[in-house]
Design an enzyme around this catalytic site. Structure first.
Site, PDB file in Angstrom:
ATOM      1  N   GLU A 216       1.594  21.205  29.599  1.00 29.18           N
ATOM      2  CA  GLU A 216       1.878  22.389  28.945  1.00 29.18           C
ATOM      3  C   GLU A 216       2.425  23.360  29.495  1.00 29.18           C
ATOM      4  O   GLU A 216       2.145  23.939  30.575  1.00 29.18           O
ATOM      5  CB  GLU A 216       0.206  23.138  28.356  1.00 29.18           C
ATOM      6  CG  GLU A 216      -0.050  21.983  27.053  1.00 29.18           C
ATOM      7  CD  GLU A 216      -1.119  22.892  26.446  1.00 29.18           C
ATOM      8  OE1 GLU A 216      -1.384  23.921  26.671  1.00 29.18           O
ATOM      9  OE2 GLU A 216      -1.807  22.311  25.486  1.00 29.18           O
TER      10      GLU A 216
ATOM     11  N   HIS B 205      -6.650  23.381  19.775  1.00 31.68           N
ATOM     12  CA  HIS B 205      -6.932  24.820  20.267  1.00 31.68           C
ATOM     13  C   HIS B 205      -8.227  25.251  19.258  1.00 31.68           C
ATOM     14  O   HIS B 205      -7.926  25.113  18.200  1.00 31.68           O
ATOM     15  CB  HIS B 205      -5.732  25.696  19.887  1.00 31.68           C
ATOM     16  CG  HIS B 205      -4.762  25.567  20.972  1.00 31.68           C
ATOM     17  ND1 HIS B 205      -4.619  26.285  21.978  1.00 31.68           N
ATOM     18  CD2 HIS B 205      -3.642  24.734  21.191  1.00 31.68           C
ATOM     19  CE1 HIS B 205      -3.909  25.845  22.830  1.00 31.68           C
ATOM     20  NE2 HIS B 205      -3.156  24.923  22.088  1.00 31.68           N
TER      21      HIS B 205
ATOM     22  N   HIS C  16      -2.232  23.092  31.296  1.00 30.25           N
ATOM     23  CA  HIS C  16      -1.441  24.034  31.127  1.00 30.25           C
ATOM     24  C   HIS C  16      -1.153  24.849  32.251  1.00 30.25           C
ATOM     25  O   HIS C  16      -1.908  25.604  32.635  1.00 30.25           O
ATOM     26  CB  HIS C  16      -1.976  25.032  29.797  1.00 30.25           C
ATOM     27  CG  HIS C  16      -1.250  26.166  29.449  1.00 30.25           C
ATOM     28  ND1 HIS C  16      -1.421  26.818  28.672  1.00 30.25           N
ATOM     29  CD2 HIS C  16       0.138  26.513  29.989  1.00 30.25           C
ATOM     30  CE1 HIS C  16      -0.515  27.636  28.414  1.00 30.25           C
ATOM     31  NE2 HIS C  16       0.737  27.689  28.958  1.00 30.25           N
TER      32      HIS C  16
END
Length: 242
Positions: free
Chosen positions: A70, A193, A43
């Site tokens: 991401e 997550h 990310h």
């Protein structure tokens, strides 16, 4: 067996605490691959708090076919993604003060921005995944975007944050229901997550889940047993029980 995406943000977080180059994100990616990782996830936040641009170029060099980038919906992030051309991009919501990514994309209030981002990436030949809440309406909104090959990642934070066994079971059922609808509509389903090995074992019973994405739990375990072994343990957990 579902695929496994290994998120390396917290390898970079550990490095950024002291600066320098260790631990090396690209080296961690190779070890994760040896452990059975199907995808390597990074990310790149707008504030560059962990993953840096140089990490992405290094990952593209060592595991080019496995990189999932991401990013937020910001135009400058889309421009970078088009330039880099990773194997996949996951679009996520991003807030400056959040500890980690919270919730899912706002598919109503930011529908035009989401549609623009998806179109930009698809036109560049980059497959796209949207991080959403495990809600039926969010799945339907993704489907209405009308892009064949679009994937969704169901944010499992509500499941992991549930305070009681009853709440956890309700979220487990909700994730299963949402995954079934997404698959029925032709959307490939990922979940991620806050997942741990125990959570992966439970959700592995949902056949529509094509991929588990795990980061913090693997990095935390890797501090004790190493990256390769930590990835192997999660990979085993993703196998449906017989």
């Amino acid at each position: 067996m579902a695929q496994l995406g290994v998120k390396l943000d917290h390898i970079a977080t550990l490095r950024q605490v002291r600066g320098g180059v260790e631990p090396n994100v690209a080296s961690a990616a190779l070890l994760a691959e040896l452990g059975g990782a199907d995808w390597i996830i990074a990310h790149l936040r707008e504030d560059r708090r962990h993953i840096q641009d140089r990490d992405l170029y290094a990952l593209q060099h060592v595991v080019p076919s496995r990189v999932t980038l991401e990013i937020s919906l910001a135009d400058r992030m889309l421009k970078l993604a088009v330039e880099l051309r990773p194997a996949r991009v996951t679009l996520v919501p991003e807030q400056p003060m959040e500890l980690t990514t919270e919730g899912g994309l706002d598919l109503i209030g930011k529908r035009e921005a989401v549609a623009h981002a998806v179109s930009t990436l698809v036109q560049a030949g980059v497959p796209v995944t949207l991080l959403i809440q495990p809600l039926v309406d969010d799945v339907k909104a993704c489907h209405r975007l009308g892009h064949p090959g679009l994937s969704v990642e169901l944010n499992t934070t509500p499941y992991r944050s549930a305070k009681t066994p009853t709440d956890r079971r309700q979220w487990e059922e909700q994730i299963g229901t949402t995954a079934k609808l997404a698959a029925k509509l032709g959307l490939a389903v990922q979940v991620g997550h806050g997942l741990t090995a125990d959570a992966v074992r439970v959700l592995a019973a949902v056949p529509e889940i094509a991929q588990f994405n795990v980061g913090h739990a693997i990095v935390a375990r890797a501090a004790l047993v190493g990256v390769e072994q930590a990835v192997r343990e999660i990979k085993r957990a993703s196998a449906p029980s017989r």
